[in-house]
Design a protein around this motif. Structure first.
Motif, PDB file in Angstrom:
ATOM      1  N   ARG A  39      75.934  92.836  18.992  1.00 48.59           N
ATOM      2  CA  ARG A  39      77.052  91.958  19.362  1.00 48.59           C
ATOM      3  C   ARG A  39      76.683  91.002  20.497  1.00 48.59           C
ATOM      4  O   ARG A  39      77.171  89.903  20.579  1.00 48.59           O
ATOM      5  CB  ARG A  39      78.272  92.796  19.748  1.00 48.59           C
ATOM      6  CG  ARG A  39      79.129  93.141  18.528  1.00 48.59           C
ATOM      7  CD  ARG A  39      80.417  93.793  18.946  1.00 48.59           C
ATOM      8  NE  ARG A  39      80.179  95.166  19.367  1.00 48.59           N
ATOM      9  CZ  ARG A  39      80.094  96.208  18.529  1.00 48.59           C
ATOM     10  NH1 ARG A  39      80.256  96.012  17.232  1.00 48.59           N
ATOM     11  NH2 ARG A  39      79.867  97.421  18.972  1.00 48.59           N
ATOM     12  N   ASN A  40      75.770  91.458  21.370  1.00 48.59           N
ATOM     13  CA  ASN A  40      75.371  90.603  22.491  1.00 48.59           C
ATOM     14  C   ASN A  40      74.231  89.667  22.133  1.00 48.59           C
ATOM     15  O   ASN A  40      73.620  89.052  22.997  1.00 48.59           O
ATOM     16  CB  ASN A  40      74.968  91.451  23.688  1.00 48.59           C
ATOM     17  CG  ASN A  40      76.185  91.989  24.393  1.00 48.59           C
ATOM     18  OD1 ASN A  40      77.245  91.367  24.354  1.00 48.59           O
ATOM     19  ND2 ASN A  40      76.048  93.147  25.006  1.00 48.59           N
ATOM     20  N   GLY A  41      73.915  89.565  20.874  1.00 46.96           N
ATOM     21  CA  GLY A  41      72.935  88.567  20.475  1.00 46.96           C
ATOM     22  C   GLY A  41      71.576  89.154  20.134  1.00 46.96           C
ATOM     23  O   GLY A  41      70.558  88.494  20.320  1.00 46.96           O
ATOM     24  N   GLY A  42      71.535  90.368  19.677  1.00 53.44           N
ATOM     25  CA  GLY A  42      70.275  90.956  19.247  1.00 53.44           C
ATOM     26  C   GLY A  42      70.167  90.916  17.733  1.00 53.44           C
ATOM     27  O   GLY A  42      71.157  90.735  17.032  1.00 53.44           O
ATOM     28  N   GLY A  43      68.954  91.060  17.240  1.00 55.41           N
ATOM     29  CA  GLY A  43      68.764  91.083  15.794  1.00 55.41           C
ATOM     30  C   GLY A  43      68.435  92.507  15.353  1.00 55.41           C
ATOM     31  O   GLY A  43      67.713  93.234  16.044  1.00 55.41           O
ATOM     32  N   LEU A  44      69.007  92.922  14.232  1.00 55.36           N
ATOM     33  CA  LEU A  44      68.719  94.259  13.716  1.00 55.36           C
ATOM     34  C   LEU A  44      68.220  94.106  12.288  1.00 55.36           C
ATOM     35  O   LEU A  44      68.817  93.413  11.479  1.00 55.36           O
ATOM     36  CB  LEU A  44      70.010  95.110  13.744  1.00 55.36           C
ATOM     37  CG  LEU A  44      69.891  96.516  13.155  1.00 55.36           C
ATOM     38  CD1 LEU A  44      68.973  97.386  14.020  1.00 55.36           C
ATOM     39  CD2 LEU A  44      71.263  97.172  13.048  1.00 55.36           C
ATOM     40  N   TRP A  45      67.067  94.758  12.044  1.00 60.53           N
ATOM     41  CA  TRP A  45      66.490  94.676  10.696  1.00 60.53           C
ATOM     42  C   TRP A  45      66.424  96.103  10.175  1.00 60.53           C
ATOM     43  O   TRP A  45      65.703  96.937  10.710  1.00 60.53           O
ATOM     44  CB  TRP A  45      65.103  94.015  10.799  1.00 60.53           C
ATOM     45  CG  TRP A  45      64.423  93.808   9.480  1.00 60.53           C
ATOM     46  CD1 TRP A  45      64.902  94.086   8.248  1.00 60.53           C
ATOM     47  CD2 TRP A  45      63.099  93.297   9.294  1.00 60.53           C
ATOM     48  NE1 TRP A  45      63.993  93.765   7.284  1.00 60.53           N
ATOM     49  CE2 TRP A  45      62.868  93.261   7.895  1.00 60.53           C
ATOM     50  CE3 TRP A  45      62.096  92.841  10.152  1.00 60.53           C
ATOM     51  CZ2 TRP A  45      61.657  92.817   7.360  1.00 60.53           C
ATOM     52  CZ3 TRP A  45      60.903  92.401   9.606  1.00 60.53           C
ATOM     53  CH2 TRP A  45      60.689  92.381   8.221  1.00 60.53           C
ATOM     54  N   VAL A  46      67.250  96.382   9.175  1.00 58.30           N
ATOM     55  CA  VAL A  46      67.324  97.742   8.641  1.00 58.30           C
ATOM     56  C   VAL A  46      66.475  97.818   7.366  1.00 58.30           C
ATOM     57  O   VAL A  46      66.787  97.161   6.376  1.00 58.30           O
ATOM     58  CB  VAL A  46      68.786  98.130   8.312  1.00 58.30           C
ATOM     59  CG1 VAL A  46      68.856  99.569   7.820  1.00 58.30           C
ATOM     60  CG2 VAL A  46      69.681  97.933   9.523  1.00 58.30           C
ATOM     61  N   CYS A  47      65.351  98.591   7.442  1.00 57.08           N
ATOM     62  CA  CYS A  47      64.538  98.786   6.247  1.00 57.08           C
ATOM     63  C   CYS A  47      64.803 100.210   5.761  1.00 57.08           C
ATOM     64  O   CYS A  47      64.875 101.153   6.555  1.00 57.08           O
ATOM     65  CB  CYS A  47      63.048  98.656   6.572  1.00 57.08           C
ATOM     66  SG  CYS A  47      62.653  97.049   7.269  1.00 57.08           S
TER      67      CYS A  47
END
Lengths: 811, 306
Positions: free
Chosen positions: A492-500
């Motif tokens: 929410r604070n501007g991070g990226g999440l990559w779920v593999c």
């Protein structure tokens, strides 16, 4: 008949007040037993009708007063004489005769007839039974005070041959000569439509002074949006003469855009009876041609310190003559306004600029320092500059943020001691290829992605999420609540999440916890089915590598960068698209040949989440062994990072946004504009961070945000390339567009001819020509407030007199 | 049963103690008395002594009594005629009007007390008094009697009289004239509302029968100044269906003008028939008006109009 202040017409409903008072008085009577009835009855016999008539007359007068007052306050404007006569004058005259009936009963037949005649005539004329004269009520334009909006084109193209000086002179001259009682507003059209003052002013002298200080420093104009805005302003005007004066150079590019505002404008004009007139003042100058830097692009989009980047610029010769070729020019590259490279025709074999053909010029450059820089490409024509009417578009800039480090956290759900057997081994290798290949060698190209690997069992959000931009969950079975909460806040604070995904994944936990409505960290839920087979080739599938619209995979539209369809996909999680509510929030970036989603994106808060249906290692796919693997993971990572960083290359009028640590909330930030003026802006708290926003970006150029505890951040606001197109639109074409689309009454004043130095007279100026045209036109409609006010006063006095007279009833 | 004091206030009676109700014209009576009789009587039978009051003829003084007692007494004889007085009390609906300023006392209430007072005075001077109540026709006729106890009968009749019904004064007068066989004093207590011509004809009929007629016209102050301001529905007191909803402010001037005309004409009519018209308003103490009128009448002056 129309109203300048239409809403007040409803005030006419106040006529019910005297009516209600009358009815209440009548219904709330006293009951009096009465003996001397013979005395009363003889009075009543003589006076009953008369008293009734008098009461009706008084009631009509009392009801008419609020109605006329409402019409007066609503500023009634009469466009046809007959309407005013039928609806106002004749009923009042009829009322007058009715009063005479009461006052002179001996002539009552005569007055009754006259009263009835007036009403019947008005009714018949208004319903069209009797043809009434359609004579318009109009007034000579030059005698009228006006409500005027001057739309001033202050875009860069107005710099050609001093067009803007003529426009400015016209505008201030016009404002100074306005009649007493006039209202005016000056609206700058360039970039974003911006009035000098929020509301129209009667201080036209001051407005003239203000408008004479303006300069043509803005981006291209949106003609219809400007007219719409001007129409909104002018409709608030208090005068019958309502005029929108559009002072522009009438470039074709400005009139070709059909924006949404045109539809809105059409809608608002539909119900408008008293349309303003549109006067077009053409101050444009013909030009031979123009050279411009059309585009500038830096590759790759994420720039690391020490990494060689390619700056590509397209230059264009915009000469209308197709055979025109511009030979001699130089192109230089500037970083933060310092020249770093220059290309010359002689040494660098620059192609001659053929009219209408884009020429690419490219530079290689390495950023030595991290931070925000402005890269500018400038075209310098040598020799005669006749073919280059506009100088501002000979350079174009782009902001580049050079990074020295970009934190990527890889959460390994299936670690292994063996090389390349762990879940994130291939990924880490692909993200940091130089570091991994030869860590001892001094780096020529700095590997600015700093990938940190952490095993799921040791993943401590408070420790590991520090200074990270992207988190990759690779085949993670499940996380504890603390970890999920920390990841939610991170995104929410501007991070990226990559779920593999992968074989370790606990689909139920993913659906119920990670993808719960509260956390929302899973774009699409997993169906409990794992498709495909590791051993059975027939069950393998491929990625559909058709044309990718999504920017994360756009690079693979060029097959030289690899073909995603090369790699077998052995197994994959089937993502469930049946929940339409969730499916709407998610974007499928790429699919498998089975039509199952492969790569899905979802934006949340300031961050973005990417979900991959397969594993990131070679367990389920052959991707790591293919040459596209490295660009793929880097592009996805870059995309995620780009998404979470606010853009710094913006079109004019866009809002500059910059996030700061939460500690800097409520602090003061200085924004320096391209013309070196500066504004103080307060930061506002935004979640755990602080945000600075700045919207006054009409002027293309470099904007710098600086503050006490922050590195200066640069933003580049680009003028539209359309501004470089200097072809002019003809009067006929303008008329066609304004008449057909808008239905405005349009006047055209051609002030485009260059004034000759000799024999210049005032009447030849734009203002002189305008006034000459204005003298000959007249405006439909006349304000009636004075007549209505007189009628109200007369009625009030009449009511008082009649009340006294009617008290004296004959015996 | 009504108390006598309800109708006869001792204060009012005291005020009227020195007054006598005298006939101005020659009236017929059974006995010779205060009033001039058309019949010349020979019987000089002494009946009683009566105290001298101002106005009595000196020749009737009993000088012997004066010689003995040093007081003036009049000798009265049987053949001296006495006054037969009929009080005609209007009990029509319009007399039920209770004004806004009279504390709930109707015009009939006022008129009844006036009638009682007059009866008492007449009986006190040993004349006989009768009472006739009427609306469109006579309701109750109490023939004239001279006994002091007759006042009780009168008060009982007054007590039983309730206002109601229409008025037709002309018709009532014509009906009553033949019933009053002997000439005498006719006192009409009424508001005299109705058709003026018909009323005047009725009154002329009385005069033709040689009656001495006095009219006490009873007004409520509201009827004289029409003080209403708000929208008002005037319900007729005599005919139920008759109602008029009007704005009284608009009508006031016309009403007052109409009233003035009516009173003017009525006064002139009375004057022509030599009838005393005594207007009285219910907010005015009747004893005061009555004493003023009686004093004036004794002096032979014109009837007053207040």
């Amino acid at each position: 008949m129309t109203f300048l202040n239409g809403i007040l017409v409803f005030g006419a409903a106040a006529f019910v007040i005297p009516l209600v008072i009358h009815i209440i008085n009548r219904s709330r009577f006293n009951i009096q037993p009465w003996g001397a009835m013979h005395l009363l009855e003889s009075v009543l016999r003589v006076n009953r009708r008369r008293v009734q008539l008098e009461q009706i007359i008084l009631l009509i007068i009392r009801c008419a007063i609020p109605i006329l007052l409402a019409l007066c306050l609503a500023q009634m404007v009469v466009t046809q004489q007959s309407t005013f006569l039928n609806l106002i004058v004749l009923p009042l005259v009829a009322l007058g005769f009715l009063v005479l009936v009461a006052l002179f009963p001996s002539f009552k037949k005569l007055f009754w007839s006259l009263c009835a005649a007036c009403l019947l005539y008005a009714l018949a004329a208004e319903t069209g039974v009797i043809p009434s004269s359609d004579e318009d009520k109009s007034s000579s334009s030059k005698d009228l005070p006006a409500s005027t909006v001057i739309l001033l084109d202050d875009s860069f193209s107005m710099r050609v041959e001093g067009s803007f000086e003529v426009a400015r002179e016209f505008s201030s001259g016009f404002l100074k000569q306005m009649k007493k009682g006039s209202q005016a507003s000056v609206v700058r059209m360039g970039g974003a439509v911006a009035p000098i003052f929020d509301t129209p002013t009667r201080e036209t002298e001051y407005l003239a002074k203000k408008s004479s200080e303006l300069n043509a420093t803005s981006d291209s104009i949106d003609v219809f949006q400007s007219i719409d805005k001007a129409n909104d302003i002018v409709m608030e005007g208090e005068n019958v003469k309502r005029e929108i004066i559009l002072v522009s150079d009438f470039r074709k590019a400005d009139w070709e855009q059909v924006s949404e505002s045109l539809t809105k404008l059409k809608e608002s004009l539909q119900d408008q009876t008293l349309k303003p007139v549109l006067t077009l003042i053409d101050v444009g100058r013909e030009s031979q041609g123009n050279l411009s830097v059309e585009t500038i692009q830096v590759e790759p989009s994420l720039v690391g310190v020490g990494q060689e980047v390619k700056v590509r610029a397209n230059v264009l010769n915009r000469n209308e003559d197709e055979s025109s070729v511009f030979q001699d020019y130089e192109v230089r590259l500037l970083v933060n306004d310092k020249e770093v490279q220059r290309k010359k025709k002689s040494t660098d074999k620059l192609n001659p600029l053929v009219s209408g053909k884009l020429e690419e010029v490219s530079f290689n450059y390495k950023f030595e320092q991290a931070g925000s820089s402005v890269v500018t490409v400038e075209l310098i024509p040598n020799g005669v500059n006749l073919d280059n009417a506009l100088i501002f578009d000979d350079r174009k800039s782009v902001e580049v943020s050079a990074l020295d480090r970009l934190g990527v956290l890889l959460v390994n759900g299936e670690p292994s001691d063996e090389f390349l057997e762990g879940e994130t081994d291939f990924l880490k290798l692909a993200l940091t290829p130089f570091k991994e290949t030869d860590p001892k060698e001094p780096l020529q190209t700095k590997d600015f992605i700093d990938a940190t690997e952490v095993e799921l069992s040791t993943f401590d959000p408070s420790l590991h999420l520090q200074n990270q931009s992207v988190v990759v969950l690779a085949n993670v079975k499940s996380l504890n609540d603390n970890q999920v909460d920390a990841l939610g806040a991170f995104v929410r604070n501007g991070g990226g999440l990559w779920v593999c995904l992968g074989d370790q994944v606990d689909a139920d936990w993913y659906n119920e916890t990670l993808g719960s409505e509260q956390n929302g960290l899973l774009p699409l839920p997993l169906s409990n089915e794992i498709k495909g087979s590791e051993t059975d080739d027939t069950k393998h599938t491929l990625i559909v590598a058709s044309n990718f619209d999504h920017p994360a995979l756009a690079i693979f539209n060029d097959k030289r960068n690899g073909n995603l369809a090369d790699a077998d996909i052995m197994k994959w999680h089937l993502l469930d698209e049946t929940d339409t509510h969730r499916a709407r929030a998610a974007t499928v970036v790429a699919r498998l040949e089975t039509d199952a989603p492969w790569l899905v994106e979802k934006k949340m808060g300031k961050g973005v989440i990417i979900q991959m249906a397969t594993s990131i290692d070679e367990e389920w796919t052959m991707m790591p062994t293919k040459n596209f693997y490295l660009p793929l993971v880097r592009e996805i990572t870059n995309y995620v990072i780009e998404q979470v960083n606010p853009k710094r290359n913006l079109p004019a009028g866009a809002t500059l946004i910059h996030y700061l640590p939460g500690t800097q909330a409520e602090s003061s930030i200085t924004v320096t504009l391209p013309d070196n003026s500066s504004y103080e802006v307060k930061t506002a708290p935004f979640g755990s961070q602080a945000v600075v926003e700045f919207s006054n970006t009409r002027m293309p150029g470099t904007y710098v945000m600086s503050g006490k505890e922050m590195e200066p951040v640069k933003f580049v606001v680009n003028a539209s390339a359309e501004e470089s197109r200097l072809e002019r639109i003809s009067e006929e074409e303008i008329r066609e567009k304004t008449d057909a689309i808008l239905g405005f009454e349009t006047y055209y004043v051609d002030a485009s001819a260059k004034e000759s130095s000799s024999g210049y007279e005032e009447k030849d100026s734009a203002l002189g020509k305008y006034l000459e045209m204005d003298n000959e036109r007249s405006f439909l409609g006349e304000r009636m407030w004075l007549y209505l006010l007189a009628a109200i006063l007369a009625l009030v006095i009449l009511e008082l007199i009649l009340q006294r007279i009617f008290g004296r009833v004959k015996a | 049963m009504a108390k006598v004091t309800d109708y006869l206030d001792p204060k009012d009676l005291a005020r009227l103690a020195n007054h006598q109700v005298l006939a101005k014209r020659v009236v017929e009576g059974f006995c010779s008395g205060l009033h001039r009789s058309p019949h010349k009587g020979f019987s000089v039978e002494f009946k009683q002594h009566r105290q001298y009051v101002h106005g009595d003829e000196i020749r009737h003084l009993d000088w012997k009594v004066y010689g003995k007692s040093d007081r003036f007494y009049i000798r009265e004889y049987e053949e001296e005629t006495n006054l037969r007085c009929n009080i005609l009390l209007d009990a029509s609906g319009s007399m039920a009007y209770e004004g806004t300023r009279t504390e709930g006392r109707s015009k009939l209430h006022y008129a009844s007390r006036l009638a009682a007072c007059l009866s008492y005075m007449i009986l006190r001077q040993t004349d006989s008094v009768g009472l006739i109540t009427f609306d469109v026709k006579s309701r109750k006729i109490l023939p004239p009697r001279g006994q002091a106890a007759h006042v009780r009968n009168l008060i009982d009749v007054l007590e039983d009289t309730t206002p109601g019904g229409e008025t037709d004064l002309g018709a009532v007068f014509h009906e009553l004239v033949p019933k009053l066989k002997r000439r005498g004093l006719v006192i009409i207590i009424s508001d005299c509302f109705g058709d003026l011509d018909s009323v005047m004809k009725g009154l002329a009929h009385f005069r033709h029968a040689k009656h001495d007629v006095v009219i006490f016209q009873i007004w409520d102050p509201d009827e004289l100044d029409f003080p209403f301001r708000q929208w008002t529905r005037f319900d007729c007191l005599e005919i139920d269906e008759k109602q008029h909803t009007v704005d009284p402010v608009h009508l006031r001037e016309a009403y007052l003008e109409n009233l003035e005309n009516y009173r003017e004409k009525f006064t002139q009519g009375c004057h022509r028939n030599r009838i005393d018209l005594v207007p009285m308003t219910t907010d005015q103490p009747y004893a005061e008006a009555l004493s003023y009128y009686l004093a004036l009448r004794k002096r032979g002056g014109p009837p007053s109009r207040k």
